[in-house]
Design a protein around this motif. Sequence first.
Motif, PDB file in Angstrom:
ATOM      1  N   SER A   1      59.674  -1.453  23.107  1.00 37.73           N
ATOM      2  CA  SER A   1      58.317  -0.978  23.406  1.00 37.73           C
ATOM      3  C   SER A   1      57.405  -1.141  22.198  1.00 37.73           C
ATOM      4  O   SER A   1      56.230  -1.509  22.334  1.00 37.73           O
ATOM      5  CB  SER A   1      58.361   0.495  23.833  1.00 37.73           C
TER       6      SER A   1
ATOM      7  N   GLU B   1      53.832  -2.985  21.729  1.00 40.38           N
ATOM      8  CA  GLU B   1      52.673  -2.239  21.237  1.00 40.38           C
ATOM      9  C   GLU B   1      51.987  -3.021  20.118  1.00 40.38           C
ATOM     10  O   GLU B   1      50.751  -3.045  20.032  1.00 40.38           O
ATOM     11  CB  GLU B   1      53.104  -0.863  20.729  1.00 40.38           C
TER      12      GLU B   1
ATOM     13  N   PHE C   1      51.545  -3.204  25.840  1.00 34.43           N
ATOM     14  CA  PHE C   1      51.763  -1.843  26.318  1.00 34.43           C
ATOM     15  C   PHE C   1      52.446  -1.044  25.228  1.00 34.43           C
ATOM     16  O   PHE C   1      52.921  -1.598  24.233  1.00 34.43           O
ATOM     17  CB  PHE C   1      52.603  -1.828  27.613  1.00 34.43           C
TER      18      PHE C   1
ATOM     19  N   TYR D   1      54.347   4.939  25.732  1.00 34.36           N
ATOM     20  CA  TYR D   1      53.705   5.938  26.592  1.00 34.36           C
ATOM     21  C   TYR D   1      53.289   5.328  27.928  1.00 34.36           C
ATOM     22  O   TYR D   1      53.266   6.018  28.952  1.00 34.36           O
ATOM     23  CB  TYR D   1      52.515   6.568  25.871  1.00 34.36           C
ATOM     24  N   ASP D   2      52.968   4.034  27.930  1.00 30.85           N
ATOM     25  CA  ASP D   2      52.723   3.342  29.198  1.00 30.85           C
ATOM     26  C   ASP D   2      54.015   3.259  30.011  1.00 30.85           C
ATOM     27  O   ASP D   2      54.005   3.397  31.237  1.00 30.85           O
ATOM     28  CB  ASP D   2      52.190   1.929  28.942  1.00 30.85           C
TER      29      ASP D   2
ATOM     30  N   GLN E   1      54.533   6.675  31.493  1.00 34.10           N
ATOM     31  CA  GLN E   1      53.616   6.936  32.599  1.00 34.10           C
ATOM     32  C   GLN E   1      54.046   6.176  33.855  1.00 34.10           C
ATOM     33  O   GLN E   1      54.035   6.737  34.958  1.00 34.10           O
ATOM     34  CB  GLN E   1      52.192   6.535  32.218  1.00 34.10           C
ATOM     35  N   ALA E   2      54.407   4.914  33.694  1.00 30.95           N
ATOM     36  CA  ALA E   2      54.833   4.127  34.843  1.00 30.95           C
ATOM     37  C   ALA E   2      56.076   4.732  35.492  1.00 30.95           C
ATOM     38  O   ALA E   2      56.194   4.773  36.725  1.00 30.95           O
ATOM     39  CB  ALA E   2      55.110   2.683  34.417  1.00 30.95           C
TER      40      ALA E   2
END
Length: 504
Positions: free
Chosen positions: A303, A307, A312, A315-316, A319-320
């Motif tokens: 991730s 970033e 992304f 935290y994306d 959320q997904a």
Amino acid sequence: MSASITVVGLGSGNPDRLTIGILKTMQRASKVYVRTLSHPVIAALNELEVHPDSFDHLYEAHDTFPEVYESIASALINLAKAGDEGQELVYAVPGHPMVAEATVRLLRERCPEQNVTLTVLGGESFLDEAFVRLGFDPIEGFQLLDAAELRASLVQPQLHTLIGQVYDMFTASEVKLALMELYPDDYPVIVGHALGVEGEEVIEHVPLYELDRIEGYGNLSLVYVPRSDDSKLRQRTFARLHEIVGILRSPEGCPWDREQTHESIRKNLIEETYEVLETIDEDDPEHMQEELGDLLLQIMLHSQMEEELGTFTVYDVIQALNDKLIYRHPHVFGESHAEDAESALQNWEQMKAEEKRRKGLSPEKASALEGIPRDLPALMKAYKLQKKASKVGFDWDHIEGVFQKIEEELGELRQAVAEGQSERDTALELGDLLFAVSNAARFIGADPEEALSRTNRKFVARFSYIEQQLAAQGKTLQESTLDEMEALWQAAKSGMATSGSSDA
């Protein structure tokens, strides 16, 4: 003229802090109500010829605070609408009306739709006294939390933290348990009772573990946790993990971490997954905790790489996942129902298909075998392929058909070996046999990967027994005959069966 309610604040408890405007408002009012008479200012009001009625009786009539607050708001609106034209009804609450006062929030929501004019005047909040008596400046970073709703995820150690509405020792205990998820048991905290009230104020400094062992909790009690920049206090937070991974990948971070790419650590993700599975097989929670952390690190690293590219963040990802979990569980977060695991799975599949339609895809036109990862281990992939095919009716009616297929494929493998067919052709026949055997797992409700893993563990245990027994005799495997090893194998098999091992 429409009905009206004027809300005023009684302040933190010191009568001298009442504003002249608020006092005059109560003195000229047709009727004054207070949420509770349990407030130091009430005695002073009586001396000033203000004799309010209270809603204390509603606390006895209901089981929960939300029910009490609902009743108070409804009662006030009804009283205002039933009053004479021009009547001024005043509702007085402890502290400031807009700070930790649920009844005022309800009135603000409901009065407009009930055609009741609502006016809210100020009042000294308990926060004003807290800033003075506890000696901190909120500009340094400050959060106010409700003891009844406190969760460790809400607490940020780098902020001054006030926890209000600590009514009793039970509530104090709940606060203690929530704070202990972040702070050491002996972390110093401050308890304040009736701050600013002459003759009643008490300020106690206690270690966290004693928070629910002290007396004096009531309507004017709070807990204060001073801010701290000690990074150790954030070690249990997800934000700190995100921060650490970002530092490792930064120019000032670790040279090895900076050089990694999705491709270079691809195998690590698989390896860490299997190490987690091993801890599950061994029923080793302590080791599992460590290995789950290693697996989470892989997710964080992948991730973080995205970033840095601006595509992304983690935290994306979260959320997904949250969106997916809520959407695919309408029987939990929506209006649907699921009586058992099978109906819950049906809901999941239906919502999954609906997601595809929203993306412009047609589940009806997709292959029945779609959705199986390309790089799954072969045995696991075979099992999933067969499950997918069975859902559309491509399957045997009974397991006997599977047994016949296994025998057929075994015969073809024997024939390929006997005829000396090429290694490629023989391997294909072996694959057909393994594919048929994995189908049997589905019929008996077993996971073929798990079944083979158990057999692997059983083999390792028995073979280790052979090695140990031979070593005790001063022999190595190379110095022993097959008959000797077979005899020890049978002894191991018999011993494990006698001991009740599930893998015997």
